[in-house]
Design an enzyme around this catalytic site. Sequence first.
Site, PDB file in Angstrom:
ATOM      1  N   ASN A   9      41.264  42.957  34.553  1.00  0.00           N
ATOM      2  CA  ASN A   9      41.314  41.832  35.492  1.00  0.00           C
ATOM      3  C   ASN A   9      40.071  40.970  35.279  1.00  0.00           C
ATOM      4  O   ASN A   9      38.981  41.350  35.687  1.00  0.00           O
ATOM      5  CB  ASN A   9      41.365  42.397  36.922  1.00  0.00           C
ATOM      6  CG  ASN A   9      41.248  41.332  37.988  1.00  0.00           C
ATOM      7  OD1 ASN A   9      41.360  40.140  37.711  1.00  0.00           O
ATOM      8  ND2 ASN A   9      41.015  41.760  39.224  1.00  0.00           N
ATOM      9  N   TRP A  10      40.287  39.829  34.624  1.00  0.00           N
ATOM     10  CA  TRP A  10      39.133  38.976  34.288  1.00  0.00           C
ATOM     11  C   TRP A  10      38.586  38.245  35.512  1.00  0.00           C
ATOM     12  O   TRP A  10      37.532  37.636  35.446  1.00  0.00           O
ATOM     13  CB  TRP A  10      39.519  37.952  33.217  1.00  0.00           C
ATOM     14  CG  TRP A  10      39.910  38.540  31.886  1.00  0.00           C
ATOM     15  CD1 TRP A  10      39.998  39.871  31.556  1.00  0.00           C
ATOM     16  CD2 TRP A  10      40.271  37.817  30.702  1.00  0.00           C
ATOM     17  NE1 TRP A  10      40.389  40.014  30.251  1.00  0.00           N
ATOM     18  CE2 TRP A  10      40.559  38.765  29.699  1.00  0.00           C
ATOM     19  CE3 TRP A  10      40.385  36.457  30.393  1.00  0.00           C
ATOM     20  CZ2 TRP A  10      40.959  38.403  28.400  1.00  0.00           C
ATOM     21  CZ3 TRP A  10      40.774  36.086  29.105  1.00  0.00           C
ATOM     22  CH2 TRP A  10      41.060  37.047  28.125  1.00  0.00           C
ATOM     23  N   LYS A  11      39.349  38.224  36.603  1.00  0.00           N
ATOM     24  CA  LYS A  11      38.971  37.476  37.817  1.00  0.00           C
ATOM     25  C   LYS A  11      38.673  36.018  37.444  1.00  0.00           C
ATOM     26  O   LYS A  11      39.288  35.491  36.517  1.00  0.00           O
ATOM     27  CB  LYS A  11      37.794  38.159  38.517  1.00  0.00           C
ATOM     28  CG  LYS A  11      38.076  39.643  38.797  1.00  0.00           C
ATOM     29  CD  LYS A  11      37.093  40.279  39.719  1.00  0.00           C
ATOM     30  CE  LYS A  11      37.475  41.750  39.894  1.00  0.00           C
ATOM     31  NZ  LYS A  11      36.609  42.452  40.823  1.00  0.00           N
ATOM     32  N   HIS A  98      44.962  42.318  45.754  1.00  0.00           N
ATOM     33  CA  HIS A  98      43.605  42.724  45.373  1.00  0.00           C
ATOM     34  C   HIS A  98      42.696  42.566  46.604  1.00  0.00           C
ATOM     35  O   HIS A  98      42.883  41.651  47.400  1.00  0.00           O
ATOM     36  CB  HIS A  98      43.109  41.857  44.214  1.00  0.00           C
ATOM     37  CG  HIS A  98      41.828  42.360  43.644  1.00  0.00           C
ATOM     38  ND1 HIS A  98      40.612  42.109  44.233  1.00  0.00           N
ATOM     39  CD2 HIS A  98      41.566  43.136  42.559  1.00  0.00           C
ATOM     40  CE1 HIS A  98      39.656  42.703  43.530  1.00  0.00           C
ATOM     41  NE2 HIS A  98      40.220  43.345  42.511  1.00  0.00           N
ATOM     42  N   GLU A 100      39.932  41.322  46.975  1.00  0.00           N
ATOM     43  CA  GLU A 100      39.321  39.989  47.096  1.00  0.00           C
ATOM     44  C   GLU A 100      40.314  38.996  47.704  1.00  0.00           C
ATOM     45  O   GLU A 100      39.922  38.080  48.422  1.00  0.00           O
ATOM     46  CB  GLU A 100      38.799  39.527  45.725  1.00  0.00           C
ATOM     47  CG  GLU A 100      37.563  40.325  45.325  1.00  0.00           C
ATOM     48  CD  GLU A 100      37.399  40.574  43.836  1.00  0.00           C
ATOM     49  OE1 GLU A 100      38.023  39.879  43.017  1.00  0.00           O
ATOM     50  OE2 GLU A 100      36.617  41.498  43.485  1.00  0.00           O
ATOM     51  N   GLU A 170      41.835  50.992  44.754  1.00  0.00           N
ATOM     52  CA  GLU A 170      40.534  50.393  44.475  1.00  0.00           C
ATOM     53  C   GLU A 170      39.670  50.434  45.730  1.00  0.00           C
ATOM     54  O   GLU A 170      39.758  49.520  46.573  1.00  0.00           O
ATOM     55  CB  GLU A 170      40.712  48.936  44.039  1.00  0.00           C
ATOM     56  CG  GLU A 170      41.521  48.757  42.781  1.00  0.00           C
ATOM     57  CD  GLU A 170      41.149  47.470  42.060  1.00  0.00           C
ATOM     58  OE1 GLU A 170      40.754  47.554  40.903  1.00  0.00           O
ATOM     59  OE2 GLU A 170      41.221  46.394  42.685  1.00  0.00           O
ATOM     60  N   GLY A 176      32.823  46.175  41.625  1.00  0.00           N
ATOM     61  CA  GLY A 176      31.720  45.301  41.220  1.00  0.00           C
ATOM     62  C   GLY A 176      30.357  45.781  41.675  1.00  0.00           C
ATOM     63  O   GLY A 176      29.377  45.051  41.595  1.00  0.00           O
ATOM     64  N   SER A 216      34.417  49.741  39.292  1.00  0.00           N
ATOM     65  CA  SER A 216      33.310  50.085  38.384  1.00  0.00           C
ATOM     66  C   SER A 216      33.702  51.108  37.309  1.00  0.00           C
ATOM     67  O   SER A 216      32.899  51.975  36.964  1.00  0.00           O
ATOM     68  CB  SER A 216      32.086  50.554  39.184  1.00  0.00           C
ATOM     69  OG  SER A 216      31.636  49.521  40.042  1.00  0.00           O
ATOM     70  N   GLY A 237      37.564  45.521  36.156  1.00  0.00           N
ATOM     71  CA  GLY A 237      37.053  44.164  36.348  1.00  0.00           C
ATOM     72  C   GLY A 237      35.959  43.870  35.341  1.00  0.00           C
ATOM     73  O   GLY A 237      36.224  43.547  34.176  1.00  0.00           O
ATOM     74  N   GLY A 238      34.717  44.016  35.763  1.00  0.00           N
ATOM     75  CA  GLY A 238      33.549  43.630  34.949  1.00  0.00           C
ATOM     76  C   GLY A 238      33.604  44.116  33.509  1.00  0.00           C
ATOM     77  O   GLY A 238      33.357  43.336  32.577  1.00  0.00           O
TER      78      GLY A 238
HETATM   79  P1  PGA Z   1      35.143  46.190  38.756  1.00  0.00           P
HETATM   80  O1  PGA Z   1      36.422  45.496  39.427  1.00  0.00           O
HETATM   81  O2  PGA Z   1      35.633  47.001  37.589  1.00  0.00           O
HETATM   82  O3  PGA Z   1      34.251  45.043  38.323  1.00  0.00           O
HETATM   83  O4  PGA Z   1      34.508  47.049  39.796  1.00  0.00           O
HETATM   84  C1  PGA Z   1      37.624  46.182  39.569  1.00  0.00           C
HETATM   85  C2  PGA Z   1      38.658  45.289  40.208  1.00  0.00           C
HETATM   86  O5  PGA Z   1      38.320  44.554  41.132  1.00  0.00           O
HETATM   87  O6  PGA Z   1      39.847  45.285  39.803  1.00  0.00           O
END
Ligand code: PGA
Length: 253
Positions: A9-11, A98, A100, A170, A176, A216, A237-238
């Site tokens: 997930n590049w966000k 998600h 977010e 998650e 993050g 993470s 994500g990251g």
């Molecule tokens: P992260 O994000 O790997 O940067 O913690 C995961 C996500 O939000 O899907």
Amino acid sequence: MRRKIAAGNWKMNLDLEGGKQLASEVVNMVTDEVSKDIDVILIPPFTHLTTVKSLISGSSKVKLGAQNCHEEASGAYTGEISLEMLKSVGVEYVVIGHSERREYFGEDNALLAVKTKKVLDAGLTPIFCCGEKLEVREAGKHLELNKEQVEEALFGLSKEEISKVVIAYEPVWAIGTGVTASSDQAQEMHQYIRGVIAEKYDQETADGISILYGGSVKPGNAAEIFAKPDVDGGLVGGASLKSRDFTDIAKGF
Ligand code: PGA
């Protein structure tokens, strides 16, 4: 048999040039290094979907996902993207709920139930996210909260429908932050969620659903987490923004 999945997930990161470079690198590395039994999903921003699709089209392992969708088919919804639009550019997966989206855009379980159903109706695969905040875990209410999210968003689906959903657990406190849930914490929750689904539907249905862990995930912890029996992969994500790290994660099964 449920599928093993590594989803990136590049966000809201990378311009088009950066996205092209990342997608090309991932395709090359994954083609050479990752087993064919793993589905690798790239989930870039909407603006990059068409370009990323053309870059992955030669690969049978790398699939395309979108980070969100609108629940209506078309109309006066300025700034939104419909499922037909996503389908028309080759999207196969859509992330729904998600944390977010829940936190910053007010998406609740009732809306997510509608969106999940629409994704399925469009013939696409929802990656439905659930997960608790730190205060909920500290209060010992994390199992209950995840159960509620799954029940309210998914239990209106038929058995055939829910068996097509991918779930991503998650924990918000791990997203993050660099703090990862331990593999035991992930396993406990995944097993619990599978049990909740088995109780409502049946064991066979629950056993067929891929449940991903997110929060993470890094090359250094992926293998231990993915080794747990109820963890079927990761929503990353990251670390998905670095081709080497993401590919190493996908090799962690
Ligand atoms: P992260 O994000 O790997 O940067 O913690 C995961 C996500 O939000 O899907």
